[in-house]
Design a protein around this motif. Sequence first.
Motif, PDB file in Angstrom:
ATOM      1  N   ALA A   1       0.834  -1.198   0.000  1.00  0.00           N
ATOM      2  CA  ALA A   1       0.000   0.000   0.000  1.00  0.00           C
ATOM      3  C   ALA A   1       0.872   1.254   0.000  1.00  0.00           C
ATOM      4  CB  ALA A   1      -0.916   0.010   1.227  1.00  0.00           C
ATOM      5  N   ILE A   2       1.939   1.221   0.813  1.00  0.00           N
ATOM      6  CA  ILE A   2       2.843   2.380   0.853  1.00  0.00           C
ATOM      7  C   ILE A   2       3.526   2.547  -0.499  1.00  0.00           C
ATOM      8  CG2 ILE A   2       4.931   3.339   1.919  1.00  0.00           C
ATOM      9  CD1 ILE A   2       2.769   3.234   3.984  1.00  0.00           C
ATOM     10  N   GLU A   3       3.993   1.414  -1.047  1.00  0.00           N
ATOM     11  CA  GLU A   3       4.749   1.480  -2.297  1.00  0.00           C
ATOM     12  C   GLU A   3       3.903   2.003  -3.443  1.00  0.00           C
ATOM     13  OE1 GLU A   3       6.729  -2.291  -2.667  1.00  0.00           O
ATOM     14  OE2 GLU A   3       8.458  -1.346  -3.623  1.00  0.00           O
ATOM     15  N   SER A   4       2.615   1.655  -3.395  1.00  0.00           N
ATOM     16  CA  SER A   4       1.797   2.080  -4.529  1.00  0.00           C
ATOM     17  C   SER A   4       1.143   3.443  -4.279  1.00  0.00           C
ATOM     18  CB  SER A   4       0.737   1.021  -4.838  1.00  0.00           C
ATOM     19  OG  SER A   4       0.023   0.741  -3.657  1.00  0.00           O
ATOM     20  N   ALA A   5       1.313   3.989  -3.097  1.00  0.00           N
ATOM     21  CA  ALA A   5       0.767   5.320  -2.855  1.00  0.00           C
ATOM     22  C   ALA A   5       1.606   6.321  -3.625  1.00  0.00           C
ATOM     23  CB  ALA A   5       0.800   5.646  -1.361  1.00  0.00           C
ATOM     24  N   GLY A   6       0.949   7.138  -4.416  1.00  0.00           N
ATOM     25  CA  GLY A   6       1.705   8.011  -5.302  1.00  0.00           C
ATOM     26  C   GLY A   6       2.190   9.289  -4.649  1.00  0.00           C
ATOM     27  N   ALA A   7       1.558   9.644  -3.562  1.00  0.00           N
ATOM     28  CA  ALA A   7       1.793  10.982  -3.025  1.00  0.00           C
ATOM     29  C   ALA A   7       3.257  11.245  -2.727  1.00  0.00           C
ATOM     30  CB  ALA A   7       0.972  11.161  -1.752  1.00  0.00           C
ATOM     31  N   ALA A   8       3.647  12.487  -2.897  1.00  0.00           N
ATOM     32  CA  ALA A   8       5.039  12.880  -2.685  1.00  0.00           C
ATOM     33  C   ALA A   8       5.449  12.645  -1.232  1.00  0.00           C
ATOM     34  CB  ALA A   8       5.221  14.347  -3.034  1.00  0.00           C
ATOM     35  N   ARG A   9       4.467  12.572  -0.335  1.00  0.00           N
ATOM     36  CA  ARG A   9       4.828  12.404   1.067  1.00  0.00           C
ATOM     37  C   ARG A   9       5.473  11.054   1.350  1.00  0.00           C
ATOM     38  NH1 ARG A   9      -1.407  12.774   3.189  1.00  0.00           N
ATOM     39  NH2 ARG A   9      -0.638  12.636   5.287  1.00  0.00           N
ATOM     40  N   PHE A  10       5.441  10.138   0.396  1.00  0.00           N
ATOM     41  CA  PHE A  10       6.069   8.827   0.621  1.00  0.00           C
ATOM     42  C   PHE A  10       7.374   8.663  -0.167  1.00  0.00           C
ATOM     43  CE2 PHE A  10       1.576   8.040   1.613  1.00  0.00           C
ATOM     44  CZ  PHE A  10       1.726   7.651   2.921  1.00  0.00           C
ATOM     45  N   GLY A  11       7.854   9.768  -0.755  1.00  0.00           N
ATOM     46  CA  GLY A  11       9.040   9.692  -1.616  1.00  0.00           C
ATOM     47  C   GLY A  11      10.242   9.061  -0.926  1.00  0.00           C
ATOM     48  N   VAL A  12      10.566   9.525   0.279  1.00  0.00           N
ATOM     49  CA  VAL A  12      11.748   9.011   0.984  1.00  0.00           C
ATOM     50  C   VAL A  12      11.540   7.539   1.325  1.00  0.00           C
ATOM     51  CG1 VAL A  12      13.255   9.344   2.959  1.00  0.00           C
ATOM     52  CG2 VAL A  12      12.091  11.303   1.961  1.00  0.00           C
ATOM     53  N   TRP A  13      10.321   7.218   1.660  1.00  0.00           N
ATOM     54  CA  TRP A  13       9.987   5.840   2.013  1.00  0.00           C
ATOM     55  C   TRP A  13      10.203   4.922   0.799  1.00  0.00           C
ATOM     56  CZ3 TRP A  13       5.499   5.114   5.994  1.00  0.00           C
ATOM     57  CH2 TRP A  13       5.615   3.852   6.591  1.00  0.00           C
ATOM     58  N   HIS A  14       9.709   5.384  -0.352  1.00  0.00           N
ATOM     59  CA  HIS A  14       9.893   4.586  -1.574  1.00  0.00           C
ATOM     60  C   HIS A  14      11.371   4.339  -1.841  1.00  0.00           C
ATOM     61  CE1 HIS A  14       5.695   6.054  -3.116  1.00  0.00           C
ATOM     62  NE2 HIS A  14       5.608   5.126  -2.183  1.00  0.00           N
ATOM     63  N   ALA A  15      12.160   5.409  -1.711  1.00  0.00           N
ATOM     64  CA  ALA A  15      13.595   5.260  -1.967  1.00  0.00           C
ATOM     65  C   ALA A  15      14.212   4.265  -0.993  1.00  0.00           C
ATOM     66  CB  ALA A  15      14.280   6.622  -1.844  1.00  0.00           C
ATOM     67  N   ALA A  16      13.781   4.336   0.250  1.00  0.00           N
ATOM     68  CA  ALA A  16      14.341   3.428   1.257  1.00  0.00           C
ATOM     69  C   ALA A  16      13.963   1.977   0.961  1.00  0.00           C
ATOM     70  CB  ALA A  16      13.864   3.834   2.647  1.00  0.00           C
ATOM     71  N   ILE A  17      12.743   1.764   0.475  1.00  0.00           N
ATOM     72  CA  ILE A  17      12.331   0.401   0.108  1.00  0.00           C
ATOM     73  C   ILE A  17      13.223  -0.101  -1.030  1.00  0.00           C
ATOM     74  CG2 ILE A  17      10.466  -1.004  -0.866  1.00  0.00           C
ATOM     75  CD1 ILE A  17       8.468   0.810   0.597  1.00  0.00           C
ATOM     76  N   ALA A  18      13.473   0.785  -1.990  1.00  0.00           N
ATOM     77  CA  ALA A  18      14.307   0.382  -3.131  1.00  0.00           C
ATOM     78  C   ALA A  18      15.716   0.020  -2.664  1.00  0.00           C
ATOM     79  CB  ALA A  18      14.344   1.517  -4.161  1.00  0.00           C
ATOM     80  N   VAL A  19      16.286   0.830  -1.780  1.00  0.00           N
ATOM     81  CA  VAL A  19      17.634   0.539  -1.272  1.00  0.00           C
ATOM     82  C   VAL A  19      17.626  -0.796  -0.530  1.00  0.00           C
ATOM     83  CG1 VAL A  19      19.388   1.244   0.410  1.00  0.00           C
ATOM     84  CG2 VAL A  19      18.384   2.941  -1.134  1.00  0.00           C
ATOM     85  N   ALA A  20      16.584  -1.021   0.260  1.00  0.00           N
ATOM     86  CA  ALA A  20      16.500  -2.261   1.027  1.00  0.00           C
ATOM     87  C   ALA A  20      16.410  -3.464   0.090  1.00  0.00           C
ATOM     88  CB  ALA A  20      15.292  -2.222   1.953  1.00  0.00           C
ATOM     89  N   ARG A  21      15.590  -3.369  -0.930  1.00  0.00           N
ATOM     90  CA  ARG A  21      15.465  -4.497  -1.871  1.00  0.00           C
ATOM     91  C   ARG A  21      16.796  -4.757  -2.571  1.00  0.00           C
ATOM     92  NH1 ARG A  21      10.243  -5.879  -1.522  1.00  0.00           N
ATOM     93  NH2 ARG A  21       8.590  -4.316  -1.758  1.00  0.00           N
ATOM     94  N   ALA A  22      17.480  -3.662  -2.955  1.00  0.00           N
ATOM     95  CA  ALA A  22      18.773  -3.829  -3.631  1.00  0.00           C
ATOM     96  C   ALA A  22      19.781  -4.503  -2.697  1.00  0.00           C
ATOM     97  CB  ALA A  22      19.299  -2.465  -4.084  1.00  0.00           C
ATOM     98  N   ALA A  23      19.762  -4.093  -1.425  1.00  0.00           N
ATOM     99  CA  ALA A  23      20.704  -4.678  -0.465  1.00  0.00           C
ATOM    100  C   ALA A  23      20.406  -6.163  -0.273  1.00  0.00           C
ATOM    101  CB  ALA A  23      20.621  -3.936   0.864  1.00  0.00           C
ATOM    102  N   LEU A  24      19.123  -6.522  -0.207  1.00  0.00           N
ATOM    103  CA  LEU A  24      18.758  -7.938  -0.055  1.00  0.00           C
ATOM    104  C   LEU A  24      19.197  -8.726  -1.287  1.00  0.00           C
ATOM    105  CD1 LEU A  24      15.186  -7.520   1.503  1.00  0.00           C
ATOM    106  CD2 LEU A  24      17.222  -8.395   2.667  1.00  0.00           C
ATOM    107  N   ASP A  25      18.992  -8.130  -2.452  1.00  0.00           N
ATOM    108  CA  ASP A  25      19.404  -8.785  -3.707  1.00  0.00           C
ATOM    109  C   ASP A  25      20.895  -9.044  -3.719  1.00  0.00           C
ATOM    110  OD1 ASP A  25      16.951  -8.978  -4.742  1.00  0.00           O
ATOM    111  OD2 ASP A  25      17.139  -7.319  -6.187  1.00  0.00           O
ATOM    112  N   GLU A  26      21.632  -8.022  -3.355  1.00  0.00           N
ATOM    113  CA  GLU A  26      23.085  -8.136  -3.418  1.00  0.00           C
ATOM    114  C   GLU A  26      23.593  -9.258  -2.522  1.00  0.00           C
ATOM    115  OE1 GLU A  26      26.863  -5.226  -2.685  1.00  0.00           O
ATOM    116  OE2 GLU A  26      25.080  -4.367  -3.636  1.00  0.00           O
TER     117      GLU A  26
END
Lengths: 718, 707
Positions: free
Chosen positions: B89-114
């Motif tokens: 729900a957070i990831e698909s929320a478009g509002a700018a108020r979740f921008g930092v959160w989205h970036a953090a999710i992306a970093v976390a996924r990349a770290a798990l992948d690595e």
Amino acid sequence: MRSLVEQTYRVAVALRERLGLDGDALAVRVLMGGEAAADWRERPEAEQIVIGTIDMLLSRALNRGYGESRFQWPVSFGLLNADCRWVFDEVQLMGPARVTSAQLDGLRRMLGTAGRCETIWASATVDLEGLRTVDRPEVGSRLGLPASDLAGPLGERLHARKLVERVDLSAAKAVQVPAAIARAVGDAHAPETRTIVVLNTVERAIETFRAFRGLGGSWGLELLHSRFRPPERAAGLAAALDPELPAGGRIVVSTQVIEAGVDVSSALLASETAPFSSLVQRLGRCNRSAEHPEARFMWLDLGDPRGAAGSMAPPYDPADLEASRAALFELVGSSASPETLRGMSVVEVRTEMAVLRRRDLLDLFDTGPDLSGLDVDVAQFIRPDDERSVTVFFRDLTDERSIEMQPAPVREELVQVPVGDVGKLTAYAHDYVEGVWRRTVRGETHPGQTVMLDVHAGGYDAGLGWAPRHAHGPVPVLAVADGRPPEAIGSDDRSVARRWVSLSEHLADAVAAAEALADLVAEGDLPAGAVAGLRAAAALHDLGKAHPAFQEMLLGTALESERAVVEAGVWAKSAHAGGRHVRRHFRHELVSALALIALDGVPRDGFVDGDLVRYLVASHHGRVRLSIRSAPGEQPAADGAARVLGVQDGDVLPGCETPLGATPECVLSLAAMELGGSGTAPSWTAAACGLRDRADLGPFRLAYLEALLRIADWRASA
Amino acid sequence: MPELRLDGCRPRPLIAYLKTLGVLRVVAEQADPGAALRWRAGAAELRCALERDELVVFFLERYRPTPVLSPWNGGSGFFPNDDSNALDAIESAGAARFGVWHAAIAVARAALDELGLVEKPSSETVKLALLRGLRAWWDDEAIRWLDAAVVLRADGRSFPPLLGSGGNDGRYDIANNYAQSVARALGLAVARGPDRRVEWLEGALLDAPATMVQGSLAHFDRQKSPVNTPEGEADGFANPWDLVLAVEGCLAMSAGAARWAARSAAAASAPFTAARTAAGYGSAVPGEKGRAELWLPVWEAWTTAPELDSVLREGRAQVGREAARSGLDFARAAAELGVARGISAFERYAVLERAGQANLALAAGRVEVRSRPEVHLLDRLQHWAARVTHYASADGPASLRDVARALDRAMFDFASRPDGLAARRLLEAVGAAESALAVSVESAGGGPRPLRAEPAQAWLELADDASAEFALAACLASLHDKDRSGCPAVRDYLHGTTVGEHGRVYDPARRSFVARSASPLRRLAALHARRHLDASGAGRERLSFDFGIPCPRGVVAMLSAPDASLDSERVMRLALGLSLLDFRAVAWRPRADMAAGREPQPAHALLALAFAGTAEVPLTPRPGWVTLLAAGHTRAVLADALLRLRMVDLQPIPSAEDLALGAPSGLLLAVALLFALSRGDRAVLARRLLLVADAAALLTKTQGALA
């Protein structure tokens, strides 16, 4: 790494001479901890080259200078993060400091500095990705050698021959290895040549050195590692580098210290397996300028680092050793010239290291003691785990009464040793509250600390360096000039001058000195009003010396013949040392700051930024900065009145003359130290944090201003 | 500027306190940097540029929730078996108020992948690599959560107890539940039923009535132990804003990274967090163990977020020159004002771990920050107590552990409220501990040493309750010998210690001298007899005692008077503690008016004279008297005593027979005679019971006058 510091120093001085400059125009200074007579910090307006190890320089850039009084930390921090260019050599050897240096570079840009600060990283084997961090996402521009450099002498060097041969030591047990190495290398050593043996740990280097000694060959023998005091290290290095060789030749046993740019060559180089980038550096010390057609590299193979030899792998990652070993097997029988090595690619393990973040840096800005009571440990941002070191020095402590007041160590006495070696010893650390040396609690020595040891406890040998397992005799004491113990909360050494100096005279001198320093600040380097604030702070910084407690302390030093004159004036400095405060831990600069709160902007001239002026005034001895805290163990006054750093709620400060006009008498209140402030004015901490977090000021510029005021005060006190 | 009372934000329970910190942080960082907060009359008040309605609009429409992610935990929403609805729900929320959160999710996924992680990391090395990677690459906002939940040290990691074990409470993942609550509170999730967003927010902030939704607030709101409830913890009902704001508040509770680097104890890795002191709350539930204590500051002046942040990150609580480590230390720091000025009190919470690893935070009272100089009496006692506790928990028998816990508790109570009652309880606890140690510590072993004597004066002034029991105990404890004859001190008899070459040690041989199982009166009588034996064994001529403090005769009379309601057990308990103090240079005296009018029984009084004589004719008792008295041979001793008095020309008025009639029991006399009377008191008794030496002359004179 220190050998490189000394060599770099000599090269820098030689270069300066080639430019026809003298020490005034371009000072070259070595920063090694311990108080130096000519201090690099005292002339921020002059061009200078400051050379030091990662430990010494980076700890200062993080506001936790190793071997430096905690009260001096902000000065170094302010100067090293303003208007200077950092050059880091041998990036591949830096460990966590690589990331820290990159983050510092990014944070300086993010938070703003006074003047430009750039960073250059230099390395023969650079991993550019390793310089990319969260706050410095761009790698930056890259400088390399042009093709023209690759022809001529450098070209010869690049093709210098180093025949690789393997010595199989995999069957030797760890305790037998040093003797086996000594035998193999001793047999291969040729007279009239230099042989260099590089081991991965200081312990193994010392054991191997002893094994060579035991063989009793006709060669000269030298030992190089990082755990020597400067004079002994310099002597060892000079002998190792001496181009005149004895008839039997010379064998130099060394640790990694020789990797980092020491300009020395050998006909035979022997080395343990090391990470490939380290091997490349080591090989650079063999047949350096292609002067030995028969030069050899003797690979001391201790065996499989994932298997039996695993216990000998530290400080390196076994995976790195394994990769290196595979590469070395390929090289056996051929020449490992720089050109050959350049064509090889060996991937090294990249370990996740502690990364200095913005909030960490903001925390480090505060130099108050840690909540555990210990000084904060920045080692994780500087050194790999297993290289955590403390600085030790030796004194004859037979007379127990002499322990407390031992003078501060000088740089010649200091040697860095692993923190674990000291934990079990009787050691003394300086107690900055009481101003005396105190016995440390066992196991609570921490990296970066400076501790004093008794010469009779042994541990150090002039020939072996720090070698607690072998050095049991008394440690030779170096002649130490009489000095004072290190600074304590209550110390005020600069309140002693050659003559009595009145308060108004000193304030005027400080304003003049501050103005001279302010001239070096370029327009736009600091926010508007900051320079005016610096000047106002200089004019008012010692207001608190008018406090009766301070005047009484000075008066106590007066000779009978001076008394009448002294009693009639208000003084900043006495002509005699030995003044004692009736109120323990008394800090006049806190009085100055509280007076400025009480006076609320009187005198008005130049008072554009009251918060900044008050902060600079309070911080001019490095004791009162982001918070106002009583000294540990400080008791309230006899009548129960709150007392902080010797200052009491309700104290009256008489009016005095300042370069900004006369100030009226005022009553001091400690309300500013309350959480939430006095109700009408914000608290001290709120105001100070506000300055630290202000976009146009920030921690770096604020510390720079702090440093400038302190330097102005030093000059006015000279 | 508007000042708004937040009735939903209170110092208790924990969730309400944390919520308060969260409100200040969020408003200051996102709406008004000048926002300030204070505690007033049991709730928080917020001063900021926003009016009440604007504040509600701010939270619902502009507030950017701080990203909170725990990809190192199972159940965090990052792994296939996790409930990832909230994260989605957070990831698909478009509002700018979740921008930092989205970036953090992306970093976390990349770290798990690595790291090739498809399920939660199990190896410590991988977990550390993941944590270090996240701290290296997450945004400044996102690492706040990591820093609050996990302390990364050079040699590993530790968990501040406030956030369980790295952001979870048993199987409850705080980050995932936070995301869920954010989605609900901000209306991201498809909600069934009416829109309650305003209602929830006003409920959370202002304590306005609000309909709850299913959900749990984990240990932030778990005050009672669910261990005993057979069905375990059912899903409770909660207000989503409570969790959102409380987690925002937790982010303020992280120690500066630069500060924790040097430390290793988990409890010390977060601000205002202490090692547990087992006092002040019941922890009787089996299967629960204390993890730590939280000492959460309360202040009364308007305080801004940066300032509060600075105070929390500093986390200063200092006892003398040491940093506070335990709950007891914190109580002492509060009494010595060793905390940032302006903190008016601490709300104390005990974080307990129950079976199954979920935590509960028990409110354990409030400790005011106020100067209590009496607390300095603990300064030296604490080092000894710490050794006792350590020894008891390591080697000691269960009985010793109980005693050590009682000592801990008495010290804590004293530190929080150092009044007379607390002082007496503490003295009793110290005495009990010393006695227990004497039977379990082998002097050769590495156990604690007997307590070193502290000056008694301050203790006496504070603890004196004007009771006869206290006076008797203090007088007994003050017994010392001016000539240092080598006789053991009172404490040695009472506890079983001896002074050897290297100072006082627990002495197994001494234990049987005065049987500790006997009644207090028997023990005191035995002590008296033993003492006479030792004195004569040491070749001393005088068997009487020198007391630092003479006991008023009225008080001693209580001992021999059968009708006096004296609690001899209490005398003994107090004496066990008081005897450990140093009575040299003591100016304290029992209250003069105490037991005024009460006089010793004649038999007691006459024996007292025979034991000590008068100012002019000092006497000393015969060696066997006390033993005979204790055995009940009162009449024989009385006869012997009268004889002795007459031999030195002191003429008793009553006869032995008179005295024996109605005399107290021999045991009581043996005890009562242990207490020496002052010269003055003896003079009074002498005037009553002895013929004055020149009585004959007086008589003649009187008769002459009459004639």
